[in-house]
Motif scaffolding. Structure first.
Motif, mmCIF file in Angstrom:
data_model
loop_
_atom_site.group_PDB
_atom_site.id
_atom_site.type_symbol
_atom_site.label_atom_id
_atom_site.label_comp_id
_atom_site.label_asym_id
_atom_site.label_seq_id
_atom_site.Cartn_x
_atom_site.Cartn_y
_atom_site.Cartn_z
ATOM 1 N N TRP A 70 0.841 -1.117 0.009
ATOM 2 C CA TRP A 70 -0.076 -0.041 0.076
ATOM 3 C C TRP A 70 0.941 1.277 -0.106
ATOM 4 C CZ3 TRP A 70 -4.561 2.014 -1.112
ATOM 5 C CH2 TRP A 70 -4.944 3.129 -0.262
ATOM 6 N N TRP A 71 1.680 1.239 0.923
ATOM 7 C CA TRP A 71 2.787 2.440 1.144
ATOM 8 C C TRP A 71 3.515 2.627 0.042
ATOM 9 C CZ3 TRP A 71 0.655 5.726 3.875
ATOM 10 C CH2 TRP A 71 0.067 5.666 5.088
ATOM 11 N N ALA A 72 3.945 1.590 -0.573
ATOM 12 C CA ALA A 72 4.957 1.741 -1.980
ATOM 13 C C ALA A 72 4.014 2.108 -3.000
ATOM 14 C CB ALA A 72 5.444 0.380 -2.191
ATOM 15 N N ALA A 73 3.014 1.754 -3.114
ATOM 16 C CA ALA A 73 1.992 2.451 -4.215
ATOM 17 C C ALA A 73 1.691 4.018 -3.826
ATOM 18 C CB ALA A 73 0.800 1.734 -4.288
ATOM 19 N N ILE A 74 1.461 4.312 -2.921
ATOM 20 C CA ILE A 74 1.439 5.821 -2.528
ATOM 21 C C ILE A 74 2.525 6.720 -2.808
ATOM 22 C CG2 ILE A 74 1.071 7.621 -0.731
ATOM 23 C CD1 ILE A 74 -0.916 5.544 0.669
ATOM 24 N N ASP A 75 3.711 5.966 -2.397
ATOM 25 C CA ASP A 75 5.121 6.695 -2.770
ATOM 26 C C ASP A 75 5.600 6.672 -4.320
ATOM 27 O OD1 ASP A 75 5.578 6.749 -0.125
ATOM 28 O OD2 ASP A 75 6.899 5.304 0.072
ATOM 29 N N GLN A 76 5.033 5.709 -4.988
ATOM 30 C CA GLN A 76 5.450 5.651 -6.598
ATOM 31 C C GLN A 76 4.512 6.432 -7.235
ATOM 32 O OE1 GLN A 76 5.733 1.606 -7.412
ATOM 33 N NE2 GLN A 76 7.280 1.057 -5.719
ATOM 34 N N ALA A 77 3.102 6.539 -6.919
ATOM 35 C CA ALA A 77 1.827 7.149 -7.689
ATOM 36 C C ALA A 77 1.086 8.111 -7.007
ATOM 37 C CB ALA A 77 1.284 5.830 -8.382
ATOM 38 N N GLY A 78 1.289 8.512 -5.809
ATOM 39 C CA GLY A 78 0.645 9.339 -5.241
ATOM 40 C C GLY A 78 0.416 10.698 -5.764
ATOM 41 N N ARG A 79 1.612 11.138 -6.284
ATOM 42 C CA ARG A 79 1.744 12.696 -6.885
ATOM 43 C C ARG A 79 1.093 12.630 -8.129
ATOM 44 N NH1 ARG A 79 4.947 16.427 -4.109
ATOM 45 N NH2 ARG A 79 6.317 15.509 -2.432
ATOM 46 N N ARG A 80 1.034 11.544 -8.872
ATOM 47 C CA ARG A 80 0.408 11.415 -10.026
ATOM 48 C C ARG A 80 -1.152 11.121 -10.100
ATOM 49 N NH1 ARG A 80 2.483 7.375 -12.705
ATOM 50 N NH2 ARG A 80 3.520 6.381 -10.869
ATOM 51 N N CYS A 81 -1.592 11.113 -8.842
ATOM 52 C CA CYS A 81 -2.951 10.474 -8.437
ATOM 53 C C CYS A 81 -3.325 9.326 -9.364
ATOM 54 C CB CYS A 81 -3.873 11.702 -9.098
ATOM 55 S SG CYS A 81 -3.743 13.236 -8.253
ATOM 56 N N ARG A 82 -2.424 8.143 -9.061
ATOM 57 C CA ARG A 82 -2.595 6.910 -9.787
ATOM 58 C C ARG A 82 -2.427 5.793 -8.866
ATOM 59 N NH1 ARG A 82 -2.895 6.341 -15.205
ATOM 60 N NH2 ARG A 82 -1.674 4.355 -14.946
ATOM 61 N N TRP A 130 -5.540 11.641 -4.503
ATOM 62 C CA TRP A 130 -4.388 10.767 -4.847
ATOM 63 C C TRP A 130 -4.886 9.577 -5.264
ATOM 64 C CZ3 TRP A 130 -4.383 7.125 -1.467
ATOM 65 C CH2 TRP A 130 -4.818 7.219 -0.022
ATOM 66 N N LEU A 131 -5.697 8.712 -5.010
ATOM 67 C CA LEU A 131 -6.081 7.304 -5.314
ATOM 68 C C LEU A 131 -6.007 7.483 -6.815
ATOM 69 C CD1 LEU A 131 -6.575 4.441 -4.384
ATOM 70 C CD2 LEU A 131 -9.155 5.170 -4.412
ATOM 71 N N GLY A 132 -6.820 8.483 -7.424
ATOM 72 C CA GLY A 132 -6.973 8.322 -8.773
ATOM 73 C C GLY A 132 -8.148 7.381 -9.184
ATOM 74 N N ALA A 133 -8.426 7.355 -10.436
ATOM 75 C CA ALA A 133 -9.672 6.971 -11.086
ATOM 76 C C ALA A 133 -9.538 5.307 -10.682
ATOM 77 C CB ALA A 133 -9.686 6.880 -12.577
ATOM 78 N N VAL A 134 -10.868 4.858 -10.043
ATOM 79 C CA VAL A 134 -11.128 3.071 -9.805
ATOM 80 C C VAL A 134 -12.368 3.127 -10.326
ATOM 81 C CG1 VAL A 134 -11.432 1.554 -8.244
ATOM 82 C CG2 VAL A 134 -9.643 3.386 -8.028
ATOM 83 N N ARG A 135 -13.320 3.722 -10.047
ATOM 84 C CA ARG A 135 -14.756 3.472 -10.471
ATOM 85 C C ARG A 135 -15.611 4.831 -10.105
ATOM 86 N NH1 ARG A 135 -17.381 0.932 -14.182
ATOM 87 N NH2 ARG A 135 -15.941 -0.694 -13.772
#
Length: 260
Positions: A70-82, A130-135
């Motif tokens: 979870w935290w790796a995904a936030i670190d890697q894609a949070g700023r891009r909202c993905r 920051w989560l980005g598009a899911v549904r």
């Protein structure tokens, strides 16, 4: 993260302003006293509230996702909202599992944001979560589901303080309860709220509210009060997987959204 200009405070009920924003195809974040609704092109894409477990809590406490993932995904894609896309692309989570869990978290938070339909505080155009598009979910679907949940809970037990107050057990003789209700009761300690109990059980808040209101209706649980709180801690809860009696409903909602 994006930091657009804030709009002025409004006294319109949140449901009214949401309907207006949906008709305008607006994108941004609508804040209320209970949480934030995120919109994209007039559809709800995420809702967060301080009184419900967030998506990360649900995924990690249930064991569906390791905290490191979870935290790796936030670190890697949070700023891009993905962040959602990163979880799926990295293989940490299947797309369907993410969508179902996201819908559950969205509707849980929306219930609290819209429970009393208080005034919207402000709308911030262009803000993206920051989560980005899911549904994405139509605003009228969110409003209708929030109303359905409110009416259901009222029929079980009409006192809404159960939803937000620290809860205490009423001393009583042992009683046999369904497993899910028993696990909820075991977490009632005079300190925890419904949201904290839901987090501890890795269960969506609405399902926990249903069980807690049933316990209140049975005279087993009350808002915490020194005169009624049990002095003895409850038994340790059973290990809980993500406990979803309403998964069928979420699947129907997901299929209906895909058909739009």
């Amino acid at each position: 993260m994006i930091a657009p200009l804030l709009t002025a405070r409004t006294d319109e009920p949140a449901s009214v302003l949401l309907a207006t924003l949906a008709a305008q195809g607006a994108s941004g974040a609508l804040s209320t006293a209970s949480g934030i609704v995120y919109l994209a092109a007039g559809h709800v894409v995420h809702v967060e509230s301080a009184v419900t477990p967030d998506l990360g809590d649900l995924l990690t406490h249930s064991g569906a996702l390791a905290p490191d993932g979870w935290w790796a995904a936030i670190d890697q894609a949070g700023r891009r909202c993905r962040v959602g896309r990163q979880l799926v692309d990295s293989g940490h989570l299947a797309a369907g599992a993410l969508e179902l869990c996201h819908l559950g978290a969205l509707f849980d938070a929306a219930y609290f944001v819209l429970a009393h339909d208080g005034p919207a505080l402000r709308f911030r155009p262009g803000v993206a979560h920051w989560l980005g598009a899911v549904r994405s979910v139509p605003v009228d679907t969110v409003l209708r589901e929030s109303r359905r949940r409110r009416e259901l809970l009222h029929r079980i037990w009409p006192e809404p303080a159960i939803d937000v107050a620290p809860l205490a057990r009423v001393p009583s003789d042992p009683v046999e309860l369904p497993a899910r209700r028993g696990r909820a009761l075991a977490q009632v300690d005079g300190v925890r709220t419904a949201a904290q109990i839901a987090t501890a059980l890795a269960c969506r808040t609405f399902h926990t509210l249903v069980e807690l209101r049933r316990l209140a209706a049975a005279g087993l649980v009350v808002p915490a009060d020194p005169a009624t709180a049990s002095a003895e801690p409850g038994p340790a809860p059973l290990p809980a997987a993500l406990d979803e009696p309403d998964t069928a409903l979420l699947r129907r909602l997901l299929h209906a959204l895909e058909a739009l």
